[in-house]
Design an enzyme around this catalytic site. Structure first.
Site, mmCIF file in Angstrom:
data_model
loop_
_atom_site.group_PDB
_atom_site.id
_atom_site.type_symbol
_atom_site.label_atom_id
_atom_site.label_comp_id
_atom_site.label_asym_id
_atom_site.label_seq_id
_atom_site.Cartn_x
_atom_site.Cartn_y
_atom_site.Cartn_z
ATOM 1 N N LEU A 79 -22.786 62.010 -41.533
ATOM 2 C CA LEU A 79 -22.112 62.000 -42.824
ATOM 3 C C LEU A 79 -20.804 62.760 -42.675
ATOM 4 C CD1 LEU A 79 -23.642 62.645 -46.313
ATOM 5 C CD2 LEU A 79 -21.574 63.852 -45.621
ATOM 6 N N SER A 92 -11.039 59.448 -47.133
ATOM 7 C CA SER A 92 -10.089 58.483 -47.693
ATOM 8 C C SER A 92 -8.767 58.467 -46.936
ATOM 9 C CB SER A 92 -9.843 58.767 -49.179
ATOM 10 O OG SER A 92 -9.259 60.047 -49.358
ATOM 11 N N SER A 93 -8.497 59.503 -46.142
ATOM 12 C CA SER A 93 -7.235 59.569 -45.397
ATOM 13 C C SER A 93 -7.359 60.612 -44.292
ATOM 14 C CB SER A 93 -6.068 59.933 -46.340
ATOM 15 O OG SER A 93 -6.242 61.243 -46.858
ATOM 16 N N GLY A 94 -6.310 60.699 -43.477
ATOM 17 C CA GLY A 94 -6.169 61.798 -42.528
ATOM 18 C C GLY A 94 -7.268 61.914 -41.493
ATOM 19 N N ILE A 95 -7.620 63.156 -41.167
ATOM 20 C CA ILE A 95 -8.596 63.419 -40.112
ATOM 21 C C ILE A 95 -9.950 62.811 -40.449
ATOM 22 C CG2 ILE A 95 -9.851 65.226 -38.867
ATOM 23 C CD1 ILE A 95 -7.428 67.037 -39.232
ATOM 24 N N GLY A 96 -10.354 62.888 -41.704
ATOM 25 C CA GLY A 96 -11.654 62.348 -42.093
ATOM 26 C C GLY A 96 -11.749 60.858 -41.844
ATOM 27 N N SER A 112 -9.130 75.151 -39.727
ATOM 28 C CA SER A 112 -7.678 75.134 -39.571
ATOM 29 C C SER A 112 -7.301 76.325 -38.706
ATOM 30 C CB SER A 112 -6.997 75.277 -40.937
ATOM 31 O OG SER A 112 -5.608 75.525 -40.816
ATOM 32 N N TYR A 149 -5.526 79.497 -49.553
ATOM 33 C CA TYR A 149 -5.992 78.494 -48.590
ATOM 34 C C TYR A 149 -6.537 79.175 -47.335
ATOM 35 C CZ TYR A 149 -5.885 74.672 -45.209
ATOM 36 O OH TYR A 149 -6.229 73.761 -44.236
#
Length: 285
Positions: free
Chosen positions: A12, A17-21, A145, A158
């Site tokens: 899972l 929806s974008s990027g690394i994922g 990160s 962050y």
């Protein structure tokens, strides 16, 4: 999607929806995993579906809704995963949101919202998944990160959230290992993705509103813009995530590039986390 009786390992991935994922979901499917690709709004799944189709793995990418800040959504998603596939072998905590600002000008609600998505979301998903990962002797992989190692100007909330994730996972790792679950954190540096756009900053307006911090903010933005000019692609940053999925003994800590390794090196003499985990693992073995 595969059938409920498939022997494929199931992972899972949050925030796909974008990027690394997105890149990690497709790459994991290419490596033979049944991927449950989750996102808060499944109406944004078109780029993922297109990338999976282009790679020829659309049959291994199953899109489901999951909001990491909603416990009921997490539970419903995991229930569906178990109903469809009968097992869960890995979780990739990737969902997150950026925040640029400094504490005198941010509100406490801003800070809490950043912590909710980037820290408590990871905690909630991990907590809910652990019984199933114990059963499969699986693994938890969390995209943090370099900002979880080195605090960065105008990223207080962050970086605080990412520091918290790193501390949480470093503390969990030796305990999870006693029940057969591996824990890894993956630390990207600059990545050219929609994550940057998700911060939602109007730079000129932000600098104009920064008051006594205006010059410092302008300098920070100039430096950051330069670093993103040489950013990794999401696919490059996702590769260590898939390596951690497939490795026989994944390391605790992985940086995604030479740049990221050099950036965290002054802070991390124990670059892969093995010395710390050898020490703390002895406390529970």
């Amino acid at each position: 999607m595969t059938t409920p009786n498939t022997p494929a390992r199931t992972v899972l991935v949050t925030g796909t929806s974008s990027g690394i994922g997105l890149a990690a979901a497709v790459a994991a499917a290419e490596a033979g995993w049944q991927v449950v690709a989750t996102m808060r709004d499944t109406g944004k799944a078109a780029p993922l579906r297109a990338a999976a189709a282009e790679a020829g793995v659309e049959g291994l990418v199953d899109v489901m809704r999951l909001d990491v800040v909603d416990a009921a959504s997490i539970d419903a998603c995991l229930e569906e995963v178990l109903a469809r596939y009968g097992r869960l072998d890995a979780v990739v905590n990737n969902a997150g949101a950026g925040r640029v600002g400094t504490i005198e000008q941010d509100t406490i609600d801003d800070v809490r919202a950043t912590m909710e998505v980037n820290f408590f979301g990871v905690v909630q998903v991990t907590r809910a998944a652990l019984p199933h990962l114990r059963a499969s002797r699986g693994r938890v992989i969390t995209v943090t990160s370099v900002g979880g190692v080195v605090g960065q100007p105008f990223n207080e909330s962050y970086c605080a959230a990412k520091f918290a994730v790193e501390g949480f996972m470093e503390s969990l790792a030796p305990v999870a290992a006693t029940v057969g679950v591996d824990v890894t954190v993956v630390e990207p540096g600059a990545v050219a993705s929609e994550f940057v756009a998700s911060i939602g900053v109007d730079v000129p307006a932000m600098v104009a509103a920064a008051g006594p911090y205006g010059d410092a903010l302008q300098n920070y933005i100039a430096r950051t813009t330069q670093s993103f000019a040489a950013a990794q692609t999401p696919a490059e940053a996702a590769r260590p995530v898939v390596d951690a999925l497939t490795a026989e003994r994944p390391p605790f800590r992985v940086q995604t590039s030479d740049w990221a390794r050099a950036f965290v090196a002054p802070k991390l003499a124990d670059a892969d986390g093995s010395a710390v985990l050898e020490l703390t693992g002895g406390w529970v073995r």
